[in-house]
Scaffold this motif. Sequence first.
Motif, mmCIF file in Angstrom:
data_model
loop_
_atom_site.group_PDB
_atom_site.id
_atom_site.type_symbol
_atom_site.label_atom_id
_atom_site.label_comp_id
_atom_site.label_asym_id
_atom_site.label_seq_id
_atom_site.Cartn_x
_atom_site.Cartn_y
_atom_site.Cartn_z
ATOM 1 N N LEU A 183 48.933 35.136 50.903
ATOM 2 C CA LEU A 183 48.751 35.669 48.581
ATOM 3 C C LEU A 183 49.854 36.194 48.527
ATOM 4 N N ASP B 73 52.875 38.770 46.035
ATOM 5 C CA ASP B 73 52.098 39.942 45.034
ATOM 6 C C ASP B 73 52.629 39.930 43.524
ATOM 7 N N VAL C 291 40.621 40.257 47.421
ATOM 8 C CA VAL C 291 40.719 39.236 46.733
ATOM 9 C C VAL C 291 40.242 37.428 47.126
ATOM 10 N N THR D 170 48.600 37.246 42.582
ATOM 11 C CA THR D 170 47.710 38.273 42.539
ATOM 12 C C THR D 170 48.504 39.689 41.956
ATOM 13 N N THR D 171 47.598 40.614 41.498
ATOM 14 C CA THR D 171 48.389 41.698 40.700
ATOM 15 C C THR D 171 49.404 42.647 41.202
ATOM 16 N N GLY E 49 41.977 41.136 40.402
ATOM 17 C CA GLY E 49 43.313 40.928 41.485
ATOM 18 C C GLY E 49 43.955 39.294 42.115
ATOM 19 N N MET E 50 43.436 38.392 40.632
ATOM 20 C CA MET E 50 43.368 37.136 41.152
ATOM 21 C C MET E 50 44.301 36.828 39.866
ATOM 22 N N ARG E 51 45.808 35.968 39.994
ATOM 23 C CA ARG E 51 46.187 35.839 38.771
ATOM 24 C C ARG E 51 46.445 34.166 38.845
ATOM 25 N N GLY F 171 42.896 33.043 37.146
ATOM 26 C CA GLY F 171 42.568 34.033 37.845
ATOM 27 C C GLY F 171 41.159 34.671 37.835
#
Length: 649
Positions: free
Chosen positions: A59, A61, A274, A294-295, A487-489, A503
């Motif tokens: 994951l 950021d 996520v 992710t965000t 939360g997932m791009r 996402g």
Amino acid sequence: MERFLRGLLARSFRLVWWVGLRGAILAAIVLAVSTAYYVAQIPDYDELLDGRSGGSVTLLDRNGEVFAWRGEQLGLTTAGAVSPHLVHAVVATEDRRFYRHFGIDLRGTARAALVNFQAGGTVQGGSSITQQVAKLLFFDSTRTLERKIKEVPAALALEWKFTKDEILSIYLNRAYLGAGAVGFEAAAQRYFGKSAAEVTPGEAAMLAGLLRAPSRFAPTNDLARAQNRAATIVGLMRDQGYLTEQQAAVALAQPAALSRAAAARAGGAFADWVMSSGPDFLTRTTTEDVAVLTTFDPRVQHAAEAGLAEVFETKVKAGSNAQAAVVVMSRDGAVRAMIGGRDLGGAEGQFNRAVQAKRQTGSLFKTFVFAAALQAGAEPTDPVLDAPLTLYVPGSGDWSPQNYTHSYKGQIDLTEALVHSVNTATVRVSEATGRARVRAVARDLGVNEPLADGPALALGVSEATLLEMTGAYAGILNGGATAIPYGMRELQLKSDGSRLMAGDGVAPVRVLDEKSAGELVWMLRQVVERGTGGRARLPDRPVAGKTGTTQAARDAWFIGFTGDYVTGVWMGYDDNTPLSGTTGGGLPAEIWREVMLRVEEGQPVRPLPERAPAEPSVPLPGPAEVVSNVGTTVQSVLQNVVRGIFGRN
């Protein structure tokens, strides 16, 4: 007699020799057949390097930096590609004669047997690296005499089929090293943020030290213990000539330390959320190595953790088991930070209260009542009655909501009703607007849990999660358009960066018109400026928000926003024990303030998208015009409330 004894001894010797020779021949045949069997069973070298049962998830950021790992982490390598220090550390620790024996270290086995006999149990292993590879490939982890015997032909088969470096490469890739890391490349990345080809002697020693007990010596569990174990390995490397005295001294003086991401262990609750929100075949049960963009914002996460800790350290009684959860998101629903609960040293830390806990929302729900009223044509300055109220609820009888203060103000306007969280006035607004309309606004803004049917709906008797409620308030900041939390791009294949899926961001859908949304933001700002949310005020920028406290103070909430972020705070006990002297305007508002002071530090001031109401064109009715007695039927309630609020018949 002497001749007889000599003859008996000779015959006994010949018998023993005959039996022993044939037994040895038979054992050799069995060993040869067993070895041949295992040779036939051993897959090709390339197949043996990847020893995982599933794939891995890394994951990243919002800045593209790794902050968490899930699944079985692996990075393939070979004995010739890793740092020589790592090869030396593993050999020195596990099998100092690895390159000189034929797969079974007889001397090491004898030494371990003697130590175990003296100790009265198994305290030292005598398995060679080749035997350990055989165990990884063919056997389970149970220690039995039968398994140890079977390891011998399996180890010989490996030595027959592969070179020493190939056997070591298999070991380097298949050994479990804690924290979900399978293999030394994965462990080097997991703990130190670098390739196994780049590790220092101290780092190599720490990695090799994990082989004995991966969970016990994992540096993410106890760094000091891992460093002490590594110091022992450094001594072995020095004693066996792999390190000079100077190199060993440097390794001992500068012990290995975790990478920034590993040390932070940030975003655990966020990462779990996520992982659960994505499709299983690409996250929890993936067979591929994937990367999730992710965000998550580590700066915001650190601010949230520090703010929560500040309040519990300075304003909560020591030893309190009260729990709290925090969610921070941008106005479009992008979640930037998440705290699922306080770590009290038990299993409770694994429960994500921000996502999994469904709790009554209390007065936090009142915002949807006033949002529905504004959307239906009401104005913030419209009058509403704050007076005793009794409604007849079919199947339950009369129901009389009470104000928190047990006092009444008479005629007030909608803004005052929200600012001071007046129960009787809120119920009147809800009944006049229509419960169906209130429920529709709450659902459209993102509250997915079942909502109550009766008039108590207005007072927040329905349950929701902190994530849902924070997302709903984000929709208000977002100009009245939905802001579904995500939360997932993007999800990518790690090997080549190819995109597997987009996402979770959902295109916004308008729920409130811009006028109603702007007026609602203005009303929520008054809650903080002069109402129940006063403790959430920030010194340098405007804040809007709403407090919430449920019956008997079992739950206390505050959700508010600046021009940049929407932050939700919940506080309570997992077993529904009432909070002592705490309401949403107390500790939750203070937690919110401490979090947002740190989140907004150094950030430019962004105005709220608020819209102040026009002055009322008709003055508020005098006391003689106030409806003082509301009938017991829904019909009379609707007639009286509509007349009192909107001046209509």
